[in-house]
Enzyme design. Structure first.
Site, PDB file in Angstrom:
ATOM      1  N   HIS A  44       0.838  -1.215   0.000  1.00 42.00           N
ATOM      2  CA  HIS A  44       0.000   0.000   0.000  1.00 42.00           C
ATOM      3  C   HIS A  44       0.862   1.251   0.000  1.00 42.00           C
ATOM      4  O   HIS A  44       1.340   1.698   1.032  1.00 42.00           O
ATOM      5  CB  HIS A  44      -0.933  -0.013   1.218  1.00 42.00           C
ATOM      6  CG  HIS A  44      -1.831  -1.202   1.250  1.00 42.00           C
ATOM      7  ND1 HIS A  44      -2.757  -1.449   0.255  1.00 42.00           N
ATOM      8  CD2 HIS A  44      -1.917  -2.251   2.095  1.00 42.00           C
ATOM      9  CE1 HIS A  44      -3.383  -2.583   0.510  1.00 42.00           C
ATOM     10  NE2 HIS A  44      -2.887  -3.095   1.618  1.00 42.00           N
ATOM     11  N   PHE A  87     -12.387  -6.091  11.713  1.00 41.28           N
ATOM     12  CA  PHE A  87     -12.988  -4.767  11.875  1.00 41.28           C
ATOM     13  C   PHE A  87     -14.302  -4.731  11.089  1.00 41.28           C
ATOM     14  O   PHE A  87     -14.289  -4.827   9.864  1.00 41.28           O
ATOM     15  CB  PHE A  87     -12.007  -3.704  11.376  1.00 41.28           C
ATOM     16  CG  PHE A  87     -10.575  -4.042  11.714  1.00 41.28           C
ATOM     17  CD1 PHE A  87      -9.621  -4.191  10.716  1.00 41.28           C
ATOM     18  CD2 PHE A  87     -10.206  -4.300  13.028  1.00 41.28           C
ATOM     19  CE1 PHE A  87      -8.311  -4.556  11.021  1.00 41.28           C
ATOM     20  CE2 PHE A  87      -8.902  -4.668  13.352  1.00 41.28           C
ATOM     21  CZ  PHE A  87      -7.948  -4.796  12.341  1.00 41.28           C
ATOM     22  N   ASP A  91     -16.725  -3.580   9.147  1.00 41.71           N
ATOM     23  CA  ASP A  91     -17.036  -2.449   8.249  1.00 41.71           C
ATOM     24  C   ASP A  91     -18.161  -2.859   7.313  1.00 41.71           C
ATOM     25  O   ASP A  91     -18.971  -3.719   7.652  1.00 41.71           O
ATOM     26  CB  ASP A  91     -15.771  -2.081   7.466  1.00 41.71           C
ATOM     27  CG  ASP A  91     -15.446  -3.168   6.438  1.00 41.71           C
ATOM     28  OD1 ASP A  91     -15.028  -2.813   5.333  1.00 41.71           O
ATOM     29  OD2 ASP A  91     -15.626  -4.352   6.758  1.00 41.71           O
ATOM     30  N   ASP A 105      -8.228 -10.140   8.458  1.00 40.74           N
ATOM     31  CA  ASP A 105      -9.019  -8.986   8.021  1.00 40.74           C
ATOM     32  C   ASP A 105      -8.329  -8.262   6.873  1.00 40.74           C
ATOM     33  O   ASP A 105      -8.921  -7.982   5.827  1.00 40.74           O
ATOM     34  CB  ASP A 105      -9.238  -8.021   9.186  1.00 40.74           C
ATOM     35  CG  ASP A 105      -9.979  -6.783   8.734  1.00 40.74           C
ATOM     36  OD1 ASP A 105      -9.357  -5.906   8.095  1.00 40.74           O
ATOM     37  OD2 ASP A 105     -11.183  -6.699   8.969  1.00 40.74           O
ATOM     38  N   TYR A 106      -7.054  -7.921   7.068  1.00 40.38           N
ATOM     39  CA  TYR A 106      -6.317  -7.207   6.013  1.00 40.38           C
ATOM     40  C   TYR A 106      -6.394  -7.980   4.704  1.00 40.38           C
ATOM     41  O   TYR A 106      -6.609  -7.416   3.632  1.00 40.38           O
ATOM     42  CB  TYR A 106      -4.855  -7.052   6.414  1.00 40.38           C
ATOM     43  CG  TYR A 106      -4.542  -5.987   7.441  1.00 40.38           C
ATOM     44  CD1 TYR A 106      -3.310  -6.001   8.084  1.00 40.38           C
ATOM     45  CD2 TYR A 106      -5.427  -4.967   7.768  1.00 40.38           C
ATOM     46  CE1 TYR A 106      -2.970  -5.029   9.022  1.00 40.38           C
ATOM     47  CE2 TYR A 106      -5.104  -3.995   8.696  1.00 40.38           C
ATOM     48  CZ  TYR A 106      -3.871  -4.030   9.320  1.00 40.38           C
ATOM     49  OH  TYR A 106      -3.534  -3.060  10.245  1.00 40.38           O
ATOM     50  N   ASP A 148      -8.401  -6.517   1.423  1.00 43.20           N
ATOM     51  CA  ASP A 148      -7.677  -6.290   0.174  1.00 43.20           C
ATOM     52  C   ASP A 148      -8.253  -7.167  -0.933  1.00 43.20           C
ATOM     53  O   ASP A 148      -8.410  -6.728  -2.078  1.00 43.20           O
ATOM     54  CB  ASP A 148      -6.171  -6.551   0.357  1.00 43.20           C
ATOM     55  CG  ASP A 148      -5.516  -5.461   1.221  1.00 43.20           C
ATOM     56  OD1 ASP A 148      -4.423  -5.721   1.744  1.00 43.20           O
ATOM     57  OD2 ASP A 148      -6.106  -4.378   1.397  1.00 43.20           O
TER      58      ASP A 148
HETATM   59  N1  LIG Z   1     -12.311  -4.421   7.837  1.00 41.31           N
HETATM   60  C1  LIG Z   1     -11.583  -3.439   7.324  1.00 41.31           C
HETATM   61  N2  LIG Z   1     -12.191  -2.289   6.979  1.00 41.31           N
HETATM   62  C2  LIG Z   1     -11.417  -1.316   6.447  1.00 41.31           C
HETATM   63  C3  LIG Z   1     -10.039  -1.434   6.280  1.00 41.31           C
HETATM   64  C4  LIG Z   1      -9.600  -0.209   5.728  1.00 41.31           C
HETATM   65  C5  LIG Z   1      -8.240   0.212   5.352  1.00 41.31           C
HETATM   66  N3  LIG Z   1      -7.186  -0.633   5.804  1.00 41.31           N
HETATM   67  C6  LIG Z   1      -6.224  -0.926   4.813  1.00 41.31           C
HETATM   68  C7  LIG Z   1      -5.061  -0.067   4.935  1.00 41.31           C
HETATM   69  C8  LIG Z   1      -3.971  -0.768   5.218  1.00 41.31           C
HETATM   70  C9  LIG Z   1      -4.295  -2.143   5.484  1.00 41.31           C
HETATM   71  O1  LIG Z   1      -3.403  -3.000   4.841  1.00 41.31           O
HETATM   72  C10 LIG Z   1      -5.671  -2.315   4.946  1.00 41.31           C
HETATM   73  O2  LIG Z   1      -5.627  -2.882   3.671  1.00 41.31           O
HETATM   74  C11 LIG Z   1     -10.720   0.589   5.578  1.00 41.31           C
HETATM   75  N4  LIG Z   1     -11.776  -0.109   6.012  1.00 41.31           N
HETATM   76  C12 LIG Z   1     -13.192   0.240   5.964  1.00 41.31           C
HETATM   77  O3  LIG Z   1     -13.658  -0.161   4.664  1.00 41.31           O
HETATM   78  C13 LIG Z   1     -14.663   0.745   4.216  1.00 41.31           C
HETATM   79  C14 LIG Z   1     -14.114   1.472   3.007  1.00 41.31           C
HETATM   80  O4  LIG Z   1     -14.150   0.575   1.910  1.00 41.31           O
HETATM   81  P1  LIG Z   1     -14.080   1.194   0.438  1.00 41.31           P
HETATM   82  O5  LIG Z   1     -15.317   2.079   0.301  1.00 41.31           O
HETATM   83  O6  LIG Z   1     -14.068  -0.023  -0.458  1.00 41.31           O
HETATM   84  O7  LIG Z   1     -12.782   2.000   0.403  1.00 41.31           O
HETATM   85  C15 LIG Z   1     -14.903   1.708   5.378  1.00 41.31           C
HETATM   86  O8  LIG Z   1     -15.861   1.156   6.256  1.00 41.31           O
HETATM   87  C16 LIG Z   1     -13.544   1.696   6.070  1.00 41.31           C
HETATM   88  O9  LIG Z   1     -13.645   2.080   7.436  1.00 41.31           O
HETATM   89  C17 LIG Z   1      -9.417  -2.659   6.663  1.00 41.31           C
HETATM   90  O10 LIG Z   1      -8.206  -2.888   6.568  1.00 41.31           O
HETATM   91  N5  LIG Z   1     -10.241  -3.623   7.167  1.00 41.31           N
END
Ligand SMILES: Nc1nc2c(c(CN[C@H]3C=C[C@H](O)[C@@H]3O)cn2[C@@H]2O[C@H](COP(=O)(O)O)[C@@H](O)[C@H]2O)c(=O)[nH]1
Length: 378
Positions: free
Chosen positions: A90, A274, A276, A351-352, A356
């Site tokens: 990233h 997490f 989301d 989760d990550y 992704d």
């Molecule tokens: N469960 C979970 N939810 C996550 C993330 C992240 C960002 N983390 C990244 C950054 C570095 C790490 O390597 C992760 O790859 C954002 N969100 C949530 O997603 C939604 C946005 O989605 P979209 O509209 O498609 O961009 C929003 O609710 C946001 O709060 C995560 O990691 N896990």
């Protein structure tokens, strides 16, 4: 190598007892017992188990859990399932191990909510160094754009007193669709920056040091001091908690510090995924979770949910619980091969990986709608 788990967890559990007098124990497996709650502090794992056991419109498919765990078996050693992937995969994430990088993470996760748009082809986009970013990445692109422009956006002394106009400018979209909830973002920036200045010297590093290398203690510090992170609900008369932004803040702090020094959280495996709006979508896509016909119909109609609605709570709680089951199953598969993978498999890394994966398989998942909520929690 992190120090053994026991001292941190023991200290934390003593603090549980101290605040409540008598923790109620929930034994969810040989290695994991958890203090149920301190005053107002609930473990998301306990919440998820309770919700999954009482869910009406969301079902966990045991067969799907088993299949996904088996599919992931060979992926565990890939960079997509590693702590290092947070930086190497990233480009917008900070690459340094520094106080500035920790405060970058704190700002990003303070605003890490509600990026979905009414129409997939008409949404907020942010252009940064020649590339367009959407969703969560549009937030990160805007932060880095501001820093490149000399705006100290990751400094609490700055965002504690930002005006609404300054917030609109920093998080401006390069399309005619603005970033959602910009007024709420302004309010939260002022509130959070003021607290960080008044109680922690203006740096989230102070909170990390106070946690004494315990993920759970850092989680509690966040929940107790920063109101916008209190992601809770009531389900069947019980108080449940997801703490989505608080948990991802702890996880991203662990990641940006590369699991070393102050970020060497030996109890990181106590965090959940997490909850989301992307993870539920991918879990249904992978056949791990199933929605009732009534719920699926509402999702296809684009019905707006409120945080705390029964079906919204079931979607989030079952998402957390089935990922716990996937982790447990993965660990069992390795244990059968004589391998203890507790250092390499936890809900954060799962989760990550899934998040992704969801990002990269948007097209394959378009038949499964996200659940629409406008809120500051996820
Ligand atoms: N469960 C979970 N939810 C996550 C993330 C992240 C960002 N983390 C990244 C950054 C570095 C790490 O390597 C992760 O790859 C954002 N969100 C949530 O997603 C939604 C946005 O989605 P979209 O509209 O498609 O961009 C929003 O609710 C946001 O709060 C995560 O990691 N896990």
């Amino acid at each position: 190598m992190c120090r053994p788990l026991l001292p941190e967890l023991a200290a934390f559990l003593v603090s549980c007892v101290g605040s409540r007098g008598h923790p109620q124990w929930h034994h969810a497996g040989p290695a994991r017992c958890r203090c149920r709650a301190m005053e107002g502090f609930l473990f998301p794992k306990d919440s998820a188990k309770f919700i999954a056991e009482n869910s009406k419109d969301v079902l966990i498919e045991e067969e799907g859990v088993r299949k996904v765990a088996e599919t992931l078996f060979d992926k565990v050693s890939a960079k997509e399932f590693s702590l290092a992937g947070w930086k190497s995969l990233h480009e917008l994430n900070p690459q340094a191990v520094s106080d500035d990088a920790v405060n970058w993470v704190f700002l990003a996760d303070t605003l890490n909510f509600s990026f979905w748009s009414e129409h997939e082809d008409h949404k907020c986009l942010v252009k940064y160094r020649g590339k367009m970013y959407s969703g969560y990445w549009s937030l990160c692109a805007a932060i880095n754009r501001a820093l490149d422009d000399g705006i100290p956006i990751t400094s609490a002394a700055y965002y504690a007193t930002m005006t609404l106009e300054q917030v609109r400018h920093v998080f401006r979209s390069d399309t005619d669709v603005p970033m959602p909830l910009i007024e709420e973002r302004h309010r939260i920036l002022n509130e959070t920056g003021t607290i960080l200045l008044e109680k922690f010297g203006g740096s989230f590093v102070s909170c990390v040091k106070m946690s004494e290398k315990s993920a759970l203690k850092l989680l509690r510090i966040i929940i107790e001091n920063f109101p916008s992170y209190r992601d809770e609900a009531t389900f069947k008369g019980k108080k449940v908690a997801f703490y989505k932004r608080a948990q991802i803040l702890v996880a991203d702090t662990w990641s940006v510090l590369e699991g070393k020094g102050d970020g060497c959280f030996s109890d990181i495996s106590n965090l959940t995924i997490f909850a989301d709006y992307r993870i539920p979508q991918v879990l249904v896509h992978l056949g791990v979770m199933k929605y009732s016909n009534e719920l699926m119909k509402k999702l296809h109609e684009g019905v707006m949910f409120q945080t705390g609605d029964q079906q919204e709570v079931e979607i989030r709680g079952c998402s957390i619980w089935c990922c716990e089951l996937i982790c447990d199953h993965l660990l069992q598969l390795y244990k059968k091969k004589g391998q203890n993978m507790r250092e390499r498999i936890n809900s954060v890394l799962l989760d990550y990986y899934l998040w992704d994966y969801a990002r990269d398989h948007r097209e394959d998942m378009k038949e499964i709608p996200i659940h629409r909520v406008r809120c500051i929690y996820y």
